[in-house]
Design an enzyme around this catalytic site. Structure first.
Site, PDB file in Angstrom:
ATOM      1  N   GLU A 243       6.231 -22.480 -35.685  1.00 37.75           N
ATOM      2  CA  GLU A 243       6.856 -21.538 -37.113  1.00 37.75           C
ATOM      3  C   GLU A 243       7.165 -20.870 -35.939  1.00 37.75           C
ATOM      4  OE1 GLU A 243       5.480 -19.190 -41.096  1.00 37.75           O
ATOM      5  OE2 GLU A 243       3.810 -20.833 -39.897  1.00 37.75           O
TER       6      GLU A 243
ATOM      7  N   LYS B 194       3.982 -24.437 -44.830  1.00 34.42           N
ATOM      8  CA  LYS B 194       3.295 -24.177 -46.028  1.00 34.42           C
ATOM      9  C   LYS B 194       2.853 -25.609 -46.130  1.00 34.42           C
ATOM     10  CE  LYS B 194       0.457 -19.880 -45.895  1.00 34.42           C
ATOM     11  NZ  LYS B 194       0.219 -20.317 -44.497  1.00 34.42           N
TER      12      LYS B 194
END
Length: 435
Positions: A236, A252
């Site tokens: 990420e 997410k």
């Protein structure tokens, strides 16, 4: 001032391995590895920051101001990390949970040696008084042996991984978070737990090499600051600035990889169409939009990709991309202040979500949930999110690899707990198989 010399490599992959092994001699090391030559938005394939011309360590309180001042004095390349608990100087928050690692909340170095790989080109950027070392260093790297068999010297003891939060306790804490969600105190929070080992002895270079081979994540990092190590296989990006353009890419939504192509496709489709996972992602994407809008030119904040599916070696993930333009004179450290910590590791509303998570967690997050990356001399920067990471204090023999997940009203404890185990799988396997 730095002088930069460029060399063409016959085997960039092997040279990177040799360079990594050669870096063992330095007590300040940051390696940032995108694990691919065509990573979108990556300025380089791999960068090694070795040694230090200057360094800054700070605790929450006035750390961001100290970083601004440090950059004023040293307008150079700068590599390091921002710990999650810097939140305590940005908001009326505190962190009183167990902290065995004892890492500083912030640590940055201006490297002596900066070696960057991009395609077949390797760039050595050294201060003028060190340029005579470039050719000897290049020869030393090329002479470094990387295929030597690992010898069993019995210096590494068995690493026994433990969970600080028991399964029953996790379920109890989950119910308390659900009470806040049902009452409307928050929409989502990120609840984390710690896997750890005491009296741990290991070779961080070898463990990172194996972890990176398993994950091949686009924001992998190896950090050594004296006796403190961070071995990260993060997928990420937190925040990147290039001129006036800023992007954030929150993750997410997680699903495991399938054992067969058919099962893998089914798992991908299920993740893409899972309303709970999409809802988690959209809530955090909206939070990131709001964070960026604080300093962005009005009307420039855009969601360029929403819930886009990305596949990694161990998991599938939903990733969104939020972009904005900022005024040219925007202070880079100030931009991070306005958006830190990243929404994917907090929840929404941000402050209440952090308070509730902190009350239920059994450990101080420290570097975990923070960010590792660099500033260049112009003020451009790129930072990851510190997840899927092993944190190791060699002096104390303490090893930690926290994991977490988003909790919403639609979540159930069993699935969230199993997702935590999935995220911990690669790190646990590497550690226990090498003990």
């Amino acid at each position: 001032m730095r002088k930069t010399y460029r060399f063409k490599l016959e085997s960039p992959g092997r040279f990177k391995q040799q360079l990594f092994e050669w870096s063992r001699q330095f007590d300040q090391v940051v390696c940032l590895d995108s694990n691919t030559e065509d990573s979108k938005d990556a300025e380089f394939d791999c960068a090694f920051a070795l040694g230090s011309l200057a360094r800054l360590s700070a605790q929450a309180g006035s750390a961001f101001q100290a970083l601004k001042d440090f950059r004023e004095v040293h307008p150079d390349w700068m590599f390091g990390y921002l710990g999650y608990d810097l939140k305590n100087e940005l908001e009326n928050l505190s962190s009183n949970n167990t902290d065995v690692l004892g890492f500083p909340d912030l640590h940055f170095v201006v490297p002596q040696r900066l070696i960057i790989l991009k395609g077949e080109i390797c760039s050595f950027s050294y201060p003028e008084d060190l340029i005579d070392l470039i050719i000897p260093d290049l020869q030393g790297i090329r002479a470094t042996v990387v295929d030597r068999p690992v010898e069993n010297t019995n210096t590494e003891q068995s690493i026994r991984v433990r969970l600080r939060t028991t399964k029953d306790t996790y379920f109890e804490r989950f119910d308390k978070i659900q009470h806040h969600l049902q009452r409307g105190d928050i929409y989502e929070t990120n609840f984390c737990q710690e896997f750890y080992a005491m009296d741990a002895t290991m070779d961080p270079w070898r463990i990172y090499d194996q972890l990176n081979a398993i994950a091949e994540a686009p924001f992998s990092t190896f950090v050594r600051f004296d006796d403190n190590y961070i071995l990260s296989s993060s997928p990420e990006r937190y925040l990147k600035r290039t001129g006036v353009r800023v992007i954030s890419q929150p993750i997410k939504g997680t699903a495991k990889r399938g054992a067969t192509p058919e099962e893998d496709l089914a798992l991908k489709e299920a993740l893409e169409n899972n309303p709970k996972e999409r809802s988690e992602n959209i809530m955090i994407t909206d939070l990131v939009r709001n964070d960026l809008s604080q300093l962005a030119v009005p009307g420039t904040v855009q969601v360029e990709a929403l819930c886009e599916l990305h596949s990694f070696k161990q998991v599938h993930q939903l990733i969104s991309t939020v972009a904005a333009e900022v005024p040219e004179n925007t202070n880079s450290v100030g931009l991070i202040e306005a958006t830190f910590p990243m929404g994917s590791m907090t929840g929404a509303p941000k402050v209440a979500a952090m308070q509730i998570a902190e009350a239920q967690e059994d450990f101080k997050r420290g570097v975990y949930s923070g960010a590792i990356g660099y500033f260049d001399p112009k003020g451009d920067f790129d930072f990851n999110v510190v997840i899927r990471s092993i944190l190791y204090n060699a002096q104390k023999g303490y090893l930690s690899f926290p994991v977490g997940g988003a909790i919403t009203a639609a979540a159930n404890a069993k699935d969230e707990y199993e997702e935590c185990l999935l995220k911990a799988k690669a790190m646990r396997e590497v550690l226990e198989n090498n003990s």
